[in-house]
Enzyme design. Structure first.
Site, PDB file in Angstrom:
ATOM      1  N   HIS A 213       2.214  36.276  51.513  1.00 44.58           N
ATOM      2  CA  HIS A 213       3.011  36.459  52.845  1.00 44.58           C
ATOM      3  C   HIS A 213       2.069  36.894  53.950  1.00 44.58           C
ATOM      4  CE1 HIS A 213       7.147  36.240  50.713  1.00 44.58           C
ATOM      5  NE2 HIS A 213       6.357  36.315  49.533  1.00 44.58           N
TER       6      HIS A 213
ATOM      7  N   CYS B 180       5.346  31.125  50.657  1.00 46.59           N
ATOM      8  CA  CYS B 180       5.902  31.609  49.504  1.00 46.59           C
ATOM      9  C   CYS B 180       6.782  30.545  49.039  1.00 46.59           C
ATOM     10  CB  CYS B 180       6.307  33.086  49.238  1.00 46.59           C
ATOM     11  SG  CYS B 180       6.410  33.539  47.565  1.00 46.59           S
TER      12      CYS B 180
ATOM     13  N   LYS C  71      15.115  46.927  67.391  1.00 43.19           N
ATOM     14  CA  LYS C  71      15.137  48.197  68.104  1.00 43.19           C
ATOM     15  C   LYS C  71      13.969  48.454  69.229  1.00 43.19           C
ATOM     16  CE  LYS C  71      17.779  51.774  67.893  1.00 43.19           C
ATOM     17  NZ  LYS C  71      19.275  51.419  67.859  1.00 43.19           N
TER      18      LYS C  71
END
Ligand code: XMP
Length: 513
Positions: free
Chosen positions: A169, A82, A369
């Protein structure tokens, strides 16, 4: 042997961390750095490839984020995405202009499947576009490898120089074959073997921590949450009894949580750790009295934490290092890269300016995480601990909207306990990213028995998420919510209304403050 690495240069786009994630899904280590990182530093890190991200600027605006032209002469393969693709075009002498038609959303792109980037990708494939500028003319040496009806250069490449660019993207899930395109770049173009595994992370971290700490003493800020527990066990494997874990009960923990943490990490637990519990409830309540602004509350809690650790470190004597369980989303959302500040996460942006330790060590700083969880399992931490839902450092302080008082803490603790108990009882907890009760700052009129009440509203929240950067409201069965509502109203004094939060992230955040 040097570890293979891809560097992501952050031009300020919202999806940057996703790029790093996708690269790591190819088992290649990846770090995000500011777009203006020096060429010398890039040479030192010696990456196999560089990815330049999207960003909010226009390349032709004064003061916009650009890169040094010499980056394209390093002999390292580069993918521009982009805004990054426009930077590549602009700096190398192509032309970037305002597109006659902006593209936003899922768009069918026609690709040249002989390009390495589009190997095994469909000749027509759906990609996620989000741009108002476009590449009007490619630089010399480049050829166009994808287009849409309104975007003549949806992808370009100069194969000889190893330079690739996409206007869309590939990192977001809406680009149907985006993960494949990134894998093509990482594996085929950059030649990465993809040998990065969690066990290599654990092994390398232990070695590096030993080198850094030597015979020094280390204090670990333990909250009992997944991140700091993994950090503590990692450090304990690295330096054994040179480590002391300090667990601060700031009075903003969930019901019974202090004792639960002590049961795991204290002397009765399975780990052979130096463990200190500091009961500092009053001290935190005093500091928070009269404060309602979320960022101010976060900063106060973050600072007070550090002050407690400093005091404990003085008692132990000669402690050089403070360890925190900071993870990657905390770093990104605290705005230490080039993206906007969302919240000062207490492990990072909430730190006071002065910290009386020689160094803060954050061994999980670059992990997401789910990667922290995998590291936890690798370290032998039991699955029930590793898969607990996350709990933020500032605790209930950011689940009580407005001023924090001991009374409000009691209300939210009791309501949250009931909610969690019923969710588990109903078997709804599996797969939920996070679920908790928060105390709104709203009081409203109700009737109980024959009496008028004027009490607080509790908000219930439950989200599904894989990485906590985005989240969807979870669909808890209505009868479960109703039961929770009944129990909270009947059992928790001071509450006469219960609401369920339907907001996703974005536009909301997981926590309320
Ligand atoms: P938000 O509210 O930013 O939360 O959407 C995303 C995830 O981060 C956790 N969180 C924190 N964790 N310190 C932490 O250790 C913090 O200051 C903090 N703030 C939010 C939140 O619980 C969720 O899992």
């Amino acid at each position: 042997m040097q570890q293979e690495m891809i560097i992501v240069l952050d031009f300020g786009g919202q999806y940057n961390q996703l790029i790093a994630r996708r690269v790591r899904e190819c088992n290649v280590y990846c770090e995000v750095h500011p777009y203006d990182m020096s060429l010398d530093r890039i040479r030192e890190l010696n990456p196999k490839g560089i990815i330049m991200t999207g960003g909010p600027n226009s390349v032709y605006e004064e003061g916009s984020a650009l890169c040094d032209k010499k980056i394209f002469e390093l002999g390292i393969s580069i993918l521009g995405i982009c805004y990054g693709s426009q930077v590549m075009a602009h700096v190398l002498g192509g032309e970037v202009a305002t597109a006659p038609v902006s593209e936003y959303g899922k768009t069918e792109v026609t690709t040249d499947t002989s390009s390495s980037l589009f190997q095994d990708v469909g000749g027509k494939t759906v990609c996620w576009m989000s741009h108002t500028d476009y590449i009007a003319k490619v630089p010399e040496g480049f050829s166009v490898t994808a287009h849409t009806p309104v975007c003549p250069v949806a992808a370009m490449e100069d194969r000889k120089r190893g330079l690739y660019a996409t206007q869309f993207h590939p990192e977001v899930v809406h680009t149907a074959e985006g993960a494949k395109m990134l894998r093509n770049f990482v594996v085929d173009v950059c030649g990465c073997r993809g040998e990065w595994r969690m066990d290599s992370f654990v092994e390398t971290s232990i070695r590096k921590l030993r080198e850094k700490i030597g015979v020094g003493k280390v204090l670990c800020a333990l909250s009992g949450g997944v991140d700091s527990s993994v950090a503590a066990v990692l450090l304990s494997k690295a330096v054994g009894k040179q480590l002391t874990c300090v667990f601060v009960d700031h009075g903003l923990l969930r019901k019974y949580e202090g004792d639960e943490v002590e049961a795991v990490f204290g002397p009765e637990g399975p780990y052979d750790l130096n463990f200190i519990r500091v009961n500092a409830q009053e001290r935190f309540y005093e500091k928070l009295a009269g404060v309602s602004e979320p960022e101010e509350k976060r900063k106060i809690i973050g600072e007070e934490f550090i002050r407690v650790f400093e005091e404990e470190a003085k008692k132990i004597g000669a402690v050089d290092f403070l360890v925190q369980g900071t993870i990657y989303p905390d770093v990104i959302e605290s705005g230490l890269g080039k993206s906007a500040v969302i919240k000062s996460h207490h492990n990072v942006g909430g730190l006071p300016d002065y910290v009386d330790f020689k160094e803060i060590i954050e061994p999980l700083r670059l992990l997401f995480k789910d990667e922290v969880r995998r590291a936890g399992l690798e370290l032998g931490i039991p699955a029930y601990l590793v898969y607990r839902q996350p709990f933020p450092g500032p605790g209930l302080g950011i689940r009580i909207i407005g001023e924090v008082t001991a009374e409000k803490v009691r209300i939210v603790q009791d309501a949250d306990f009931i909610y969690r108990e019923e969710i588990v009882k109903a078997g709804c907890d599996k797969g939920l990213g996070q679920y908790f009760a928060a105390l709104t700052n709203m009081r409203s009129v109700g009737v109980m028995g024959d009496f008028r009440t004027y009490d607080y509203a509790v908000a219930l929240r439950a989200v599904n998420t894989s990485d906590f950067m985005t989240a969807e409201c979870a669909q808890i069965p209505f009868e479960v919510l109703q039961k929770v509502m009944n129990r909270i109203i009947n059992e928790v004094k001071g509450v006469n209304r219960v609401v369920y939060d339907l907001t996703s992230k974005p536009p909301g955040t997981v926590e309320f403050e």
